[in-house]
Write an enzyme that holds these catalytic residues in place. Structure first.
Site, PDB file in Angstrom:
ATOM      1  N   ASP A 120       0.847  -1.182   0.000  1.00 12.63           N
ATOM      2  CA  ASP A 120       0.000   0.000   0.000  1.00 12.63           C
ATOM      3  C   ASP A 120       0.897   1.252   0.000  1.00 12.63           C
ATOM      4  OD1 ASP A 120      -2.660   1.353   0.570  1.00 12.63           O
ATOM      5  OD2 ASP A 120      -1.509   2.024   2.316  1.00 12.63           O
ATOM      6  N   GLU A 143       1.473  -0.471  -5.193  1.00  7.81           N
ATOM      7  CA  GLU A 143       0.459   0.533  -5.530  1.00  7.81           C
ATOM      8  C   GLU A 143       1.153   1.883  -5.732  1.00  7.81           C
ATOM      9  OE1 GLU A 143      -3.058   3.381  -4.038  1.00  7.81           O
ATOM     10  OE2 GLU A 143      -1.321   2.845  -2.826  1.00  7.81           O
TER      11      GLU A 143
HETATM   12  C1  AAO Z   1      -8.575   8.961   6.292  1.00  3.45           C
HETATM   13  C2  AAO Z   1      -9.410  10.193   6.017  1.00  3.45           C
HETATM   14  C3  AAO Z   1      -8.496  11.390   5.798  1.00  3.45           C
HETATM   15  C4  AAO Z   1      -7.545  11.565   7.000  1.00  3.45           C
HETATM   16  C5  AAO Z   1      -6.770  10.268   7.209  1.00  3.45           C
HETATM   17  C6  AAO Z   1      -5.848  10.306   8.440  1.00  3.45           C
HETATM   18  O1  AAO Z   1     -10.208   9.975   4.859  1.00  3.45           O
HETATM   19  O2  AAO Z   1      -9.319  12.549   5.673  1.00  3.45           O
HETATM   20  O3  AAO Z   1      -6.609  12.603   6.715  1.00  3.45           O
HETATM   21  O4  AAO Z   1      -7.701   9.196   7.397  1.00  3.45           O
HETATM   22  O5  AAO Z   1      -6.575  10.550   9.582  1.00  3.45           O
HETATM   23  C7  AAO Z   1      -7.432   5.141   2.809  1.00  3.45           C
HETATM   24  C8  AAO Z   1      -8.502   6.161   2.433  1.00  3.45           C
HETATM   25  C9  AAO Z   1      -8.265   7.495   3.096  1.00  3.45           C
HETATM   26  C10 AAO Z   1      -8.025   7.345   4.596  1.00  3.45           C
HETATM   27  C11 AAO Z   1      -6.801   6.429   4.748  1.00  3.45           C
HETATM   28  C12 AAO Z   1      -6.391   6.208   6.197  1.00  3.45           C
HETATM   29  O6  AAO Z   1      -8.485   6.309   1.032  1.00  3.45           O
HETATM   30  O7  AAO Z   1      -9.429   8.296   2.895  1.00  3.45           O
HETATM   31  O8  AAO Z   1      -7.765   8.622   5.155  1.00  3.45           O
HETATM   32  O9  AAO Z   1      -7.146   5.139   4.195  1.00  3.45           O
HETATM   33  O10 AAO Z   1      -7.419   5.677   6.939  1.00  3.45           O
HETATM   34  C13 AAO Z   1      -2.469   8.865  -2.746  1.00  3.45           C
HETATM   35  C14 AAO Z   1      -1.461   7.752  -2.491  1.00  3.45           C
HETATM   36  C15 AAO Z   1      -2.082   6.376  -2.604  1.00  3.45           C
HETATM   37  C16 AAO Z   1      -3.334   6.274  -1.706  1.00  3.45           C
HETATM   38  C17 AAO Z   1      -4.302   7.378  -2.129  1.00  3.45           C
HETATM   39  C18 AAO Z   1      -5.560   7.388  -1.268  1.00  3.45           C
HETATM   40  O11 AAO Z   1      -0.360   7.892  -3.400  1.00  3.45           O
HETATM   41  O12 AAO Z   1      -1.123   5.430  -2.155  1.00  3.45           O
HETATM   42  O13 AAO Z   1      -3.653   8.670  -1.963  1.00  3.45           O
HETATM   43  N1  AAO Z   1      -3.940   4.946  -1.785  1.00  3.45           N
HETATM   44  C19 AAO Z   1      -3.684   3.929  -0.721  1.00  3.45           C
HETATM   45  C20 AAO Z   1      -4.931   3.074  -0.448  1.00  3.45           C
HETATM   46  C21 AAO Z   1      -5.990   3.928   0.230  1.00  3.45           C
HETATM   47  C22 AAO Z   1      -5.500   4.307   1.625  1.00  3.45           C
HETATM   48  C23 AAO Z   1      -4.063   4.660   1.652  1.00  3.45           C
HETATM   49  C24 AAO Z   1      -3.219   4.485   0.568  1.00  3.45           C
HETATM   50  C25 AAO Z   1      -3.485   4.984   2.968  1.00  3.45           C
HETATM   51  O14 AAO Z   1      -5.324   2.434  -1.610  1.00  3.45           O
HETATM   52  O15 AAO Z   1      -7.221   3.268   0.314  1.00  3.45           O
HETATM   53  O16 AAO Z   1      -6.237   5.451   2.092  1.00  3.45           O
HETATM   54  O17 AAO Z   1      -3.176   3.743   3.587  1.00  3.45           O
HETATM   55  C26 AAO Z   1      -2.989  11.715  -7.167  1.00  3.45           C
HETATM   56  C27 AAO Z   1      -1.620  11.193  -6.778  1.00  3.45           C
HETATM   57  C28 AAO Z   1      -1.762   9.898  -5.993  1.00  3.45           C
HETATM   58  C29 AAO Z   1      -2.685  10.119  -4.800  1.00  3.45           C
HETATM   59  C30 AAO Z   1      -4.060  10.597  -5.321  1.00  3.45           C
HETATM   60  C31 AAO Z   1      -5.061  10.839  -4.213  1.00  3.45           C
HETATM   61  O18 AAO Z   1      -3.553  10.772  -8.087  1.00  3.45           O
HETATM   62  O19 AAO Z   1      -0.862  10.960  -7.939  1.00  3.45           O
HETATM   63  O20 AAO Z   1      -0.489   9.475  -5.509  1.00  3.45           O
HETATM   64  O21 AAO Z   1      -2.854   8.864  -4.125  1.00  3.45           O
HETATM   65  O22 AAO Z   1      -3.865  11.830  -6.044  1.00  3.45           O
HETATM   66  O23 AAO Z   1      -4.642  11.892  -3.424  1.00  3.45           O
HETATM   67  C32 AAO Z   1      -5.279  10.994 -11.859  1.00  3.45           C
HETATM   68  C33 AAO Z   1      -4.036  11.818 -11.640  1.00  3.45           C
HETATM   69  C34 AAO Z   1      -3.299  11.323 -10.394  1.00  3.45           C
HETATM   70  C35 AAO Z   1      -4.244  11.333  -9.213  1.00  3.45           C
HETATM   71  C36 AAO Z   1      -5.432  10.424  -9.527  1.00  3.45           C
HETATM   72  C37 AAO Z   1      -6.436  10.334  -8.386  1.00  3.45           C
HETATM   73  O24 AAO Z   1      -4.886   9.715 -12.223  1.00  3.45           O
HETATM   74  O25 AAO Z   1      -3.160  11.688 -12.770  1.00  3.45           O
HETATM   75  O26 AAO Z   1      -2.190  12.182 -10.133  1.00  3.45           O
HETATM   76  O27 AAO Z   1      -6.083  10.932 -10.686  1.00  3.45           O
HETATM   77  O28 AAO Z   1      -7.066  11.557  -8.159  1.00  3.45           O
END
Ligand code: AAO
Length: 472
Positions: A207, A233
């Site tokens: 992850d 990922e």
């Molecule tokens: C929760 C709350 C938050 C709070 C946090 C801490 O929702 O408000 O701040 O707790 O208290 C999961 C949930 C989160 C949750 C978290 C922890 O999704 O909502 O937060 O558990 O409980 C980035 C990372 C990627 C990550 C993704 C969510 O790089 O690794 O954010 N995914 C994994 C899991 C996911 C999990 C976590 C990681 C954490 O699969 O389920 O979170 O363990 C761009 C960037 C990416 C970035 C995305 C989203 O992507 O490139 O790196 O991912 O933005 O921010 C196009 C664009 C591309 C963009 C994409 C998506 O493709 O080209 O740039 O669209 O918009």
């Protein structure tokens, strides 16, 4: 209405420059002959209960949710906030986890565990298994010095994804960021991963791999037993310094671009752009790519097709399984009303999954679902049919690509042929030259017979339908 996008527009849809769009290459190396499934938020007993069916239809591995102790709460994402590496969670006990791994293995299905090793919980409190913790202090595991303190942004969390240092040393969503270059951290992570391997787990999804240096992950992976599967990922981001290809040396990668393209094709009812085919949409070389239609993040952020458009979800899954790009991963999940909504659960954890299956184990897609319903996409008849097709054509190439209006098709050498009509309104009469020898063929989806005559295949394809032919 049929629309068509240029290759450049498609790459732009995926957030990439056209020059970045390179062909994926099919290779006999790697795991390209395998098919996996992500059973999102299934508890351990429910995964075990599905493994017999998964084994029967030819699924090779199942990706299960993070198994470690996590923060308490109803939101699905509590499981991405580790409190300790005890195997006690809303999905079940250590014993139930071990029993699930064994049952799946007995049915020929490997278990791959989602490993959250980039960070710990962003909270103070008591974890699901009773462990007391505060942010940066997880008793017996990690203390303040084991975490990065990036001191670059106002709150130490990632603001600018273009900046490598920020992405890899600041906090993702405010989650305390482990420093994987520290021997203590590596040792604790390896202890956890080896514990899972000792129970029969065959590999891991790392992850948030983008937020850990590729070299640190390589060092960790090099200490694991040979043959341990690693799936990284790393979401491809336009203009970002950290790119997925950096991680190929230590594992396979989800190809997000492929999933985004499937959504564009099917929802816009268009053919794949002239001169292009789906193999050219994935960027990671085929032998290192995990192709998918949707995952637990993208089904919520609108980037890929989800169960709300079950017709396109099914067609996209069929197309992915008919193609030869990467290793396909199926996706199966539950319906939700809002982003945070977890599955139904009781005091003893996530409720058992109930698939509304017929005697043959097959579930029919529905036009709408109530929040909390398990969709059981992996049990759709079309998926089992396409897994048969995939098996029959394995090792062949995709050739004789046909593109017209909303239809798209191709042959798989002399073994099979696939065609679909993406239009939601119009029947399409298709005819194209095929590498299949003349003769009679069975459509594995409908069971109907079709003929190839004079080197050509012709058919009337109903709106939003597909055929997958093999000899006989
Ligand atoms: C929760 C709350 C938050 C709070 C946090 C801490 O929702 O408000 O701040 O707790 O208290 C999961 C949930 C989160 C949750 C978290 C922890 O999704 O909502 O937060 O558990 O409980 C980035 C990372 C990627 C990550 C993704 C969510 O790089 O690794 O954010 N995914 C994994 C899991 C996911 C999990 C976590 C990681 C954490 O699969 O389920 O979170 O363990 C761009 C960037 C990416 C970035 C995305 C989203 O992507 O490139 O790196 O991912 O933005 O921010 C196009 C664009 C591309 C963009 C994409 C998506 O493709 O080209 O740039 O669209 O918009």
């Amino acid at each position: 209405m049929s629309k068509s996008l240029s290759a450049a527009a498609l790459c732009a849809t995926a957030g990439l420059a056209l020059t970045g769009c390179v062909p994926g290459s099919q290779s006999e190396e790697g795991y390209v002959d395998q098919v996996g499934v992500q059973l999102f938020m299934y508890n351990w007993n429910s995964v075990a209960a599905e493994c017999e069916y998964l084994g029967e239809i030819g699924v090779d591995w199942v990706l299960v949710a993070p198994p470690q102790e996590h923060i308490v709460g109803d939101n699905w994402w509590t499981i991405y906030q580790p409190v300790s590496y005890r195997l006690e969670s809303r999905f079940g006990t250590r014993e139930e986890f071990a029993a699930m791994v064994k049952t799946c293995g007995d049915n020929g299905v490997d278990v791959i565990a989602d490993a959250v090793i980039n960070h710990m919980a962003n909270n103070n409190g008591i974890g699901y298994a009773g462990t007391e913790f505060t942010k940066y202090d997880y008793p017996g595991l990690y203390a303040l010095e084991d975490f990065h303190q990036c001191d670059i942004t106002f709150d130490d969390s990632i603001q600018n994804y273009a900046d490598r240092t920020e992405v890899q040393t600041c906090e993702l969503l405010g989650l305390p960021d482990l420093d994987q270059s520290r021997p203590n951290v590596r040792e604790k992570i390896l202890g956890y991963l080896n514990d899972l391997l000792s129970l029969g787990v065959k590999g891991f999804r790392f992850d948030a791999a983008k937020h850990m240096a590729a070299s640190d992950l390589e060092a960790i992976v090099s200490e694991l037993p040979e043959g341990t599967r690693i799936l990284h990922e790393v979401i491809r981001g336009s203009g970002e310094d950290v790119q997925p290809e950096e991680y190929v040396a230590s594992g396979d990668l989800w190809e997000f671009t492929y999933a985004y393209a499937l959504k564009s094709y099917l929802e816009m009812e268009m053919v794949v752009p002239e001169g292009q085919d789906l193999r050219y949409i994935g960027h990671v070389p085929s032998e290192s790519a995990i192709a998918f239609v949707s995952n637990h993040d993208t089904e919520r952020n609108g980037k890929t097709i989800n169960y709300n458009n079950i017709v396109d979800f099914e067609l996209a899954t069929m197309l992915m399984l008919a193609e030869n790009y990467g290793q396909p991963m199926l996706y199966s999940s539950y319906a939700f009303a809002g982003y945070d909504d977890g599955p139904n659960q009781t005091e003893s954890g996530v409720s058992d999954v109930k698939c509304d299956a017929n005697k043959a184990g097959v579930v029919s897609p529905k036009s709408s679902y109530e929040p909390g319903d398990w969709i059981c996409q992996h049990r759709f008849a079309s998926t089992a049919a396409m897994l048969k097709f995939r098996k029959a054509v394995i090792g062949t190439s995709v050739d004789g690509i046909y593109q017209s209006d909303s239809s798209y098709g191709f042959s798989r050498d002399d073994k099979g042929l696939f065609a679909l009509n993406a239009s939601s309104t119009a029947t399409q009469n298709i005819e194209f030259e095929t590498t299949l020898p003349d003769g009679e063929y069975t459509d594995l989806i409908s069971g109907k017979k079709f003929k190839v005559e004079g080197g050509k295949f012709s058919a009337e394809l109903a709106a939003k339908s597909a055929v997958a032919l093999i000899r006989g």
